[in-house]
Design an enzyme around this catalytic site. Structure first.
Site, PDB file in Angstrom:
ATOM      1  N   ASP A 131       1.541   5.103 -10.926  1.00 58.51           N
ATOM      2  CA  ASP A 131       1.279   5.636  -9.593  1.00 58.51           C
ATOM      3  C   ASP A 131       0.318   4.689  -8.874  1.00 58.51           C
ATOM      4  O   ASP A 131      -0.833   4.524  -9.285  1.00 58.51           O
ATOM      5  CB  ASP A 131       0.672   7.039  -9.715  1.00 58.51           C
ATOM      6  CG  ASP A 131       0.333   7.670  -8.374  1.00 58.51           C
ATOM      7  OD1 ASP A 131       0.619   7.050  -7.323  1.00 58.51           O
ATOM      8  OD2 ASP A 131      -0.214   8.781  -8.374  1.00 58.51           O
TER       9      ASP A 131
ATOM     10  N   ALA B 184       2.572  11.478 -11.417  1.00 59.72           N
ATOM     11  CA  ALA B 184       2.113  11.392 -10.037  1.00 59.72           C
ATOM     12  C   ALA B 184       0.795  12.156  -9.884  1.00 59.72           C
ATOM     13  O   ALA B 184       0.455  12.999 -10.708  1.00 59.72           O
ATOM     14  CB  ALA B 184       3.170  11.977  -9.104  1.00 59.72           C
ATOM     15  N   CYS B 185       0.092  11.842  -8.823  1.00 56.11           N
ATOM     16  CA  CYS B 185      -1.169  12.497  -8.501  1.00 56.11           C
ATOM     17  C   CYS B 185      -0.966  14.016  -8.498  1.00 56.11           C
ATOM     18  O   CYS B 185       0.036  14.489  -7.987  1.00 56.11           O
ATOM     19  CB  CYS B 185      -1.644  12.026  -7.130  1.00 56.11           C
ATOM     20  SG  CYS B 185      -3.236  12.670  -6.630  1.00 56.11           S
ATOM     21  N   PRO B 186      -1.843  14.780  -9.092  1.00 61.65           N
ATOM     22  CA  PRO B 186      -3.159  14.449  -9.648  1.00 61.65           C
ATOM     23  C   PRO B 186      -3.159  14.239 -11.164  1.00 61.65           C
ATOM     24  O   PRO B 186      -4.222  14.154 -11.767  1.00 61.65           O
ATOM     25  CB  PRO B 186      -3.973  15.690  -9.296  1.00 61.65           C
ATOM     26  CG  PRO B 186      -2.988  16.808  -9.489  1.00 61.65           C
ATOM     27  CD  PRO B 186      -1.655  16.243  -9.024  1.00 61.65           C
TER      28      PRO B 186
END
Length: 193
Positions: A43, A16-18
C-alpha cells in the site's frame, strides 16, 4: 540491504489502510525495547501512515526502502536505557563535534545505534558498533584515539562511553544530543540528507 539487522519481519503485503498500521501496532507490542521491525507493505499510502504513527506513539521511524512494488518500513521500539541519567563525565555537544569534523581533526566517531538506524542516517566515516556488540568488538578501536561516541539521544552513547572508560580508553567523549538533532553532514541509504 543484507547487513541491516532486524528482529522481526511483518508481512503486510496486499493489505490496504488501516490494516498495515493495525498489524504494525500489534507487532511493536510484541517487540522488546530497542528491537527493530521491518514492515513489508504494498500500500503506497503506508509510507506516510507508518511514519506518522511511529512519531505519534514514540517509536522511532528509521526509514523506508522500495524494492519493486514492496515498501520495506523500518521502525525501532525505544529502549528504557534512552531515558536513564547520564553519568559519563566527558560530554561534547553536536556543534562542537561538527567543528572538529570540519577542521579535519584526527578523531574517531563511534556510532553505537543499531545497524538499521546507522544505515538510514550516519555521520560520514563513523564506525558502526551497536551498543550490544561493543564489549566483543573493542579490538576494532585504539585506546590512543580520541573517540566521540554518538547514538540517537545521548543515552546509549553514555553507556558506551562508560564501558570504554572502564576498559582503559581515556580519550572518550559522549556526544549529546546525538543523531536526533544532528545538523551536520550525513551519509544515508536514501542519499537525500
Amino acid at each position: 540491504m543484507e547487513n541491516m539487522n532486524v528482529n522481526v519481519i511483518l508481512d503486510a503485503k496486499g493489505l490496504a489502510c488501516p490494516m498495515p498500521i493495525v498489524k504494525t501496532k500489534k507487532a511493536m507490542t510484541g517487540l522488546e525495547n530497542g528491537q527493530v521491525l521491518e514492515v513489508q507493505a504494498t500500500d503506497k499510502g503506508s509510507k506516510a501512515d507508518i511514519k506518522a504513527w511511529a512519531e505519534s506513539t514514540g517509536h522511532q521511524y528509521l526509514g523506508t526502502l522500495e524494492e519493486g512494488e514492496v515498501l520495506k518500513h523500518y521502525l525501532r521500539k525505544p529502549s528504557n536505557d534512552e531515558t536513564i541519567e547520564r553519568k559519563h563525565p566527558n560530554v561534547l555537544n553536536n556543534n562542537e563535534l561538527e567543528m572538529k569534523l570540519e577542521a579535519n581533526e584526527n578523531i574517531v566517531v563511534l556510532d553505537v545505534r543499531e545497524t538499521a538506524e546507522f544505515a538510514f542516517n550516519h555521520i560520514p566515516n563513523a564506525i558502526s558498533i551497536p551498543l550490544g556488540e561493543l564489549e566483543n568488538r573493542l579490538d576494532v578501536l585504539n585506546k590512543e584515539d580520541d573517540i566521540f561516541v554518538v547514538c540517537r539521544t545521548g543515552s546509549r552513547s553514555d553507556l558506551a562511553a562508560q564501558k570504554l572508560a572502564e576498559k582503559g580508553f581515556t580519550k572518550v567523549m559522549n556526544v549529546v544530543p546525538g543523531m536526533s538533532q544532528w545538523s551536520g553532514k550525513t551519509t544515508s541509504l536514501n542519499q537525500e540528507v
